[in-house]
Design a protein around this motif. Structure first.
Motif, PDB file in Angstrom:
ATOM      1  N   THR A  21       2.278   3.853  -1.331  1.00  0.00           N
ATOM      2  CA  THR A  21       1.937   2.541  -0.780  1.00  0.00           C
ATOM      3  C   THR A  21       1.640   1.611  -1.944  1.00  0.00           C
ATOM      4  O   THR A  21       0.768   1.884  -2.767  1.00  0.00           O
ATOM      5  CB  THR A  21       0.708   2.616   0.144  1.00  0.00           C
ATOM      6  OG1 THR A  21       0.986   3.540   1.194  1.00  0.00           O
ATOM      7  CG2 THR A  21       0.400   1.262   0.746  1.00  0.00           C
ATOM      8  N   ARG A  25       0.950  -4.694  -1.017  1.00  0.00           N
ATOM      9  CA  ARG A  25       1.096  -4.820   0.435  1.00  0.00           C
ATOM     10  C   ARG A  25      -0.241  -5.063   1.128  1.00  0.00           C
ATOM     11  O   ARG A  25      -0.279  -5.421   2.296  1.00  0.00           O
ATOM     12  CB  ARG A  25       1.759  -3.578   1.006  1.00  0.00           C
ATOM     13  CG  ARG A  25       3.205  -3.436   0.540  1.00  0.00           C
ATOM     14  CD  ARG A  25       3.885  -2.292   1.198  1.00  0.00           C
ATOM     15  NE  ARG A  25       3.902  -2.484   2.640  1.00  0.00           N
ATOM     16  CZ  ARG A  25       4.130  -1.499   3.500  1.00  0.00           C
ATOM     17  NH1 ARG A  25       4.350  -0.279   3.075  1.00  0.00           N
ATOM     18  NH2 ARG A  25       4.136  -1.738   4.782  1.00  0.00           N
ATOM     19  N   LEU A  65      -0.614  -3.642   7.062  1.00  0.00           N
ATOM     20  CA  LEU A  65      -0.044  -3.871   5.727  1.00  0.00           C
ATOM     21  C   LEU A  65       1.044  -4.929   5.794  1.00  0.00           C
ATOM     22  O   LEU A  65       1.747  -5.061   6.800  1.00  0.00           O
ATOM     23  CB  LEU A  65       0.547  -2.572   5.173  1.00  0.00           C
ATOM     24  CG  LEU A  65      -0.446  -1.503   4.766  1.00  0.00           C
ATOM     25  CD1 LEU A  65       0.295  -0.229   4.371  1.00  0.00           C
ATOM     26  CD2 LEU A  65      -1.309  -1.967   3.610  1.00  0.00           C
ATOM     27  N   ASP A  68       7.177  -4.789   2.621  1.00  0.00           N
ATOM     28  CA  ASP A  68       7.541  -4.542   1.225  1.00  0.00           C
ATOM     29  C   ASP A  68       8.127  -5.798   0.602  1.00  0.00           C
ATOM     30  O   ASP A  68       8.729  -6.632   1.282  1.00  0.00           O
ATOM     31  CB  ASP A  68       8.588  -3.418   1.135  1.00  0.00           C
ATOM     32  CG  ASP A  68       7.977  -2.060   1.409  1.00  0.00           C
ATOM     33  OD1 ASP A  68       6.786  -1.873   1.095  1.00  0.00           O
ATOM     34  OD2 ASP A  68       8.701  -1.192   1.923  1.00  0.00           O
ATOM     35  N   ARG A  69       7.966  -5.902  -0.707  1.00  0.00           N
ATOM     36  CA  ARG A  69       8.557  -7.036  -1.414  1.00  0.00           C
ATOM     37  C   ARG A  69      10.065  -6.901  -1.456  1.00  0.00           C
ATOM     38  O   ARG A  69      10.604  -5.799  -1.546  1.00  0.00           O
ATOM     39  CB  ARG A  69       8.040  -7.088  -2.854  1.00  0.00           C
ATOM     40  CG  ARG A  69       6.698  -7.665  -2.963  1.00  0.00           C
ATOM     41  CD  ARG A  69       6.425  -7.986  -4.401  1.00  0.00           C
ATOM     42  NE  ARG A  69       5.197  -8.751  -4.454  1.00  0.00           N
ATOM     43  CZ  ARG A  69       4.703  -9.248  -5.542  1.00  0.00           C
ATOM     44  NH1 ARG A  69       5.303  -9.055  -6.677  1.00  0.00           N
ATOM     45  NH2 ARG A  69       3.591  -9.933  -5.515  1.00  0.00           N
TER      46      ARG A  69
END
Length: 110
Positions: A21, A25, A65, A68-69
């Motif tokens: 992880t 995030r 969360l 993702d980038r």
């Protein structure tokens, strides 16, 4: 500043528990709102019980969360200066010679 550092530490600890992880995030606003709401709601305040505020903040961060980038499609580059003066080139202004003159004028009174 202390609150910011504590929340960032709680975010890093929360994302460190879950393997793979990315800490990016974790949402700072969720951590801040959770930390703000805990004393107001008196959550987790019981006699003879250990209070785990970082655990509460961490659970709420992990529950929501951020995605993702995205992968970069182009490499980072230095952008051209916005000022048109800088686009013409560099001018060395320290080598110019300057002349200062002072003229004192006196008026005659009759």
């Amino acid at each position: 500043m202390v609150t910011y550092q504590v929340l960032r530490l709680a975010m890093a600890d929360a994302t460190g528990i879950r393997p793979d992880t990315d800490p990016d995030r974790a949402s700072f606003s969720i951590a801040l709102n959770t930390a703000r709401d805990l004393p107001v709601q008196a959550a987790g305040v019981f006699n003879d019980t250990a209070i785990d505020l970082v655990g509460t903040i961490g659970r709420r961060i992990l529950a929501d969360l951020m995605p993702d980038r995205r992968i970069r499609t182009r490499p980072r580059v230095v952008k051209r200066a916005i000022s048109k003066c800088n686009a013409r080139g560099t001018v060395d202004r320290t080598s110019y010679k300057a002349t200062i003159s002072i003229n004192i004028l006196t008026t005659r009174t009759p």
